[in-house]
Design a protein around this motif. Structure first.
Motif, PDB file in Angstrom:
ATOM      1  N   HIS A  50       0.810  -1.218   0.000  1.00 61.91           N
ATOM      2  CA  HIS A  50       0.000   0.000   0.000  1.00 61.91           C
ATOM      3  C   HIS A  50       0.843   1.268   0.000  1.00 61.91           C
ATOM      4  O   HIS A  50       0.289   2.362  -0.178  1.00 61.91           O
ATOM      5  N   GLY A  51       2.164   1.139   0.215  1.00 63.25           N
ATOM      6  CA  GLY A  51       2.999   2.330   0.118  1.00 63.25           C
ATOM      7  C   GLY A  51       3.899   2.657   1.286  1.00 63.25           C
ATOM      8  O   GLY A  51       4.653   3.632   1.240  1.00 63.25           O
ATOM      9  N   PHE A  52       3.856   1.863   2.363  1.00 60.52           N
ATOM     10  CA  PHE A  52       4.770   2.095   3.476  1.00 60.52           C
ATOM     11  C   PHE A  52       6.136   1.485   3.162  1.00 60.52           C
ATOM     12  O   PHE A  52       6.222   0.390   2.599  1.00 60.52           O
ATOM     13  N   ASP A  53       7.190   2.197   3.547  1.00 57.03           N
ATOM     14  CA  ASP A  53       8.547   1.698   3.298  1.00 57.03           C
ATOM     15  C   ASP A  53       8.941   0.594   4.269  1.00 57.03           C
ATOM     16  O   ASP A  53       9.691  -0.316   3.915  1.00 57.03           O
ATOM     17  N   GLY A  54       8.470   0.694   5.499  1.00 65.34           N
ATOM     18  CA  GLY A  54       8.791  -0.316   6.486  1.00 65.34           C
ATOM     19  C   GLY A  54       7.780  -0.318   7.607  1.00 65.34           C
ATOM     20  O   GLY A  54       7.107   0.686   7.861  1.00 65.34           O
ATOM     21  N   MET A  55       7.676  -1.454   8.280  1.00 68.55           N
ATOM     22  CA  MET A  55       6.701  -1.580   9.363  1.00 68.55           C
ATOM     23  C   MET A  55       7.190  -2.585  10.387  1.00 68.55           C
ATOM     24  O   MET A  55       7.819  -3.595  10.053  1.00 68.55           O
ATOM     25  N   ILE A  56       6.916  -2.292  11.662  1.00 69.03           N
ATOM     26  CA  ILE A  56       7.245  -3.175  12.781  1.00 69.03           C
ATOM     27  C   ILE A  56       5.998  -3.338  13.639  1.00 69.03           C
ATOM     28  O   ILE A  56       5.280  -2.368  13.895  1.00 69.03           O
ATOM     29  N   VAL A  57       5.742  -4.562  14.098  1.00 71.36           N
ATOM     30  CA  VAL A  57       4.634  -4.818  15.012  1.00 71.36           C
ATOM     31  C   VAL A  57       5.126  -5.722  16.134  1.00 71.36           C
ATOM     32  O   VAL A  57       5.852  -6.691  15.897  1.00 71.36           O
ATOM     33  N   TYR A  58       4.720  -5.375  17.345  1.00 71.31           N
ATOM     34  CA  TYR A  58       5.005  -6.205  18.520  1.00 71.31           C
ATOM     35  C   TYR A  58       3.682  -6.533  19.186  1.00 71.31           C
ATOM     36  O   TYR A  58       2.839  -5.657  19.381  1.00 71.31           O
ATOM     37  N   VAL A  59       3.473  -7.810  19.513  1.00 65.84           N
ATOM     38  CA  VAL A  59       2.231  -8.251  20.141  1.00 65.84           C
ATOM     39  C   VAL A  59       2.560  -9.029  21.410  1.00 65.84           C
ATOM     40  O   VAL A  59       3.330  -9.997  21.381  1.00 65.84           O
ATOM     41  N   ASP A  60       1.970  -8.595  22.511  1.00 62.52           N
ATOM     42  CA  ASP A  60       2.122  -9.292  23.794  1.00 62.52           C
ATOM     43  C   ASP A  60       0.736  -9.671  24.292  1.00 62.52           C
ATOM     44  O   ASP A  60       0.004  -8.834  24.810  1.00 62.52           O
ATOM     45  N   GLN A  61       0.379 -10.949  24.083  1.00 61.08           N
ATOM     46  CA  GLN A  61      -0.893 -11.468  24.558  1.00 61.08           C
ATOM     47  C   GLN A  61      -0.667 -12.304  25.793  1.00 61.08           C
ATOM     48  O   GLN A  61       0.261 -13.118  25.851  1.00 61.08           O
ATOM     49  N   ALA A  62      -1.503 -12.117  26.784  1.00 64.89           N
ATOM     50  CA  ALA A  62      -1.373 -12.862  28.037  1.00 64.89           C
ATOM     51  C   ALA A  62      -1.381 -14.357  27.765  1.00 64.89           C
ATOM     52  O   ALA A  62      -2.201 -14.853  26.998  1.00 64.89           O
ATOM     53  N   GLY A  63      -0.443 -15.060  28.363  1.00 68.69           N
ATOM     54  CA  GLY A  63      -0.375 -16.507  28.210  1.00 68.69           C
ATOM     55  C   GLY A  63       0.336 -16.981  26.967  1.00 68.69           C
ATOM     56  O   GLY A  63       0.427 -18.186  26.720  1.00 68.69           O
TER      57      GLY A  63
END
Length: 348
Positions: A50-63
């Motif tokens: 869609h046009g973003f040069d870079g992306m980071i995602v962090y997910v912390d779900q309990a358990g």
């Protein structure tokens, strides 16, 4: 109302709806209606398309073990792939850290939420309208009415580099509204709060944040400025229409997505507060935030229904905030994917 009048109204509404539809950027519509990918990583791939040069995602779900995602470029010029552990300019997410610092200083009796700019910065009486009525509480909550220095014409083309330079942009200007009578997001509020904390402490309030927040949470990848880090560790940032990497521009705090996520978890579950502090914090500020500076968009949110912290970093911005709207669509889709995954696990 006659039938003829009703018909005319329906036609006008229909034409208005169709007209507004054509003014919606088609890529936003497309990003919204596309089939949902099966995985978060798949959604990151779509974000790059869609046009973003870079992306980071962090997910912390309990358990569950924390998850790290990245797509696109850490540095597009030399083709270094995005790194989920890269440092990122978190912009206004830093206001959460500031609000925690104020909370702890209030709890210790070193600050009062009801004292005013006139009490803490008397030199600004007569230079900031209503200085004797604008309390710390109103500044934290963006209800002061003080003009926003980052709204100065062409501010982002040549950002200020000091407290004095930033403050000079709004001195002697009329208030936008009387203290407490309205809400307007305003970076000047936090410029002044940081100055007040520095004065009360006798040293940089970031050192206070480091001792009271970062060290107890073992956040070793959160920094006050670019001066403290290796530039190679910072994700590059790009602004549409600007040819250069914006990584070297100084815009305050940097952190990894994991560090922001760990902080946000502790903020929401109350574990970073001492006795009585969470009650103070809850009375003055919120538990999630987003941030924007040229080249960098950031989002930090806790989703109670999943007991999950989700951090999203995007390394591309634009002047019309089209990419901001696009990122919010992508954020919502990421949460939908996480919910679907959670529901599948519950069924199994």
């Amino acid at each position: 109302m006659t039938k003829k009048t009703q018909l005319i109204i329906r036609i006008v509404l229909f034409v208005g709806t169709i007209t507004s539809f054509f003014f919606v950027p088609w890529l936003l519509v497309w990003a919204w209606i596309l089939p949902l990918p099966d995985t978060v990583q798949g959604q990151l791939g779509k974000a790059i398309e869609h046009g973003f040069d870079g992306m980071i995602v962090y997910v912390d779900q309990a358990g569950k073990t924390p998850q790290y995602f990245a797509s696109g470029w850490h540095d597009r010029e030399v083709k270094i792939p995005a790194n989920p552990h890269a440092l990122f300019k978190i912009a206004s997410i830093s206001k959460l850290y500031d609000a925690v610092a104020v909370t702890k200083l209030v709890s210790d009796g070193r600050l009062s939420l009801d004292k005013t700019i006139a009490d803490y910065l008397p030199e600004l009486v007569g230079r900031i309208e209503h200085a004797d009525k604008i309390s710390l509480r109103l500044m934290i909550q963006h209800r002061s009415g003080i003009p926003n220095f980052t709204n100065a014409p062409n501010f982002w083309a040549a950002p200020t580099q000091s407290y004095e330079e930033s403050l000079a942009l709004i001195l002697d200007m009329p208030a936008n509204f009387k203290p407490g009578e309205d809400y307007e997001y305003c970076n000047t509020n936090y410029l002044l709060l940081n100055k007040i904390m520095d004065n009360v402490l006798g040293y940089s309030n970031f050192l206070f944040i480091k001792e009271e927040v970062l060290k107890p949470l073992h956040l070793h990848n959160t920094f006050a400025s670019l001066k403290e880090v290796n530039l190679d560790d910072v994700m590059s940032g790009y602004h549409v229409g600007h040819p250069l990497d914006l990584k070297t521009d100084e815009h305050g705090m940097l952190a990894t997505a994991e560090d922001v996520g760990t902080f946000l978890r502790a903020l929401n579950d109350g574990s970073l507060f001492d006795e009585g502090e969470q009650e103070i914090y809850s009375s003055i500020y919120k538990y999630e935030h987003s941030g924007w500076v040229p080249g960098y968009q950031s989002f930090a949110k806790y989703h109670k229904e999943m007991d999950a912290v989700v951090i999203e970093f995007y390394s591309t911005t634009d002047s019309k905030l089209y990419l901001w709207n696009l990122s919010e669509i992508i954020n919502n889709r990421i949460v939908k994917i996480l919910r679907k995954e959670r529901n599948k696990q519950t069924i199994n």
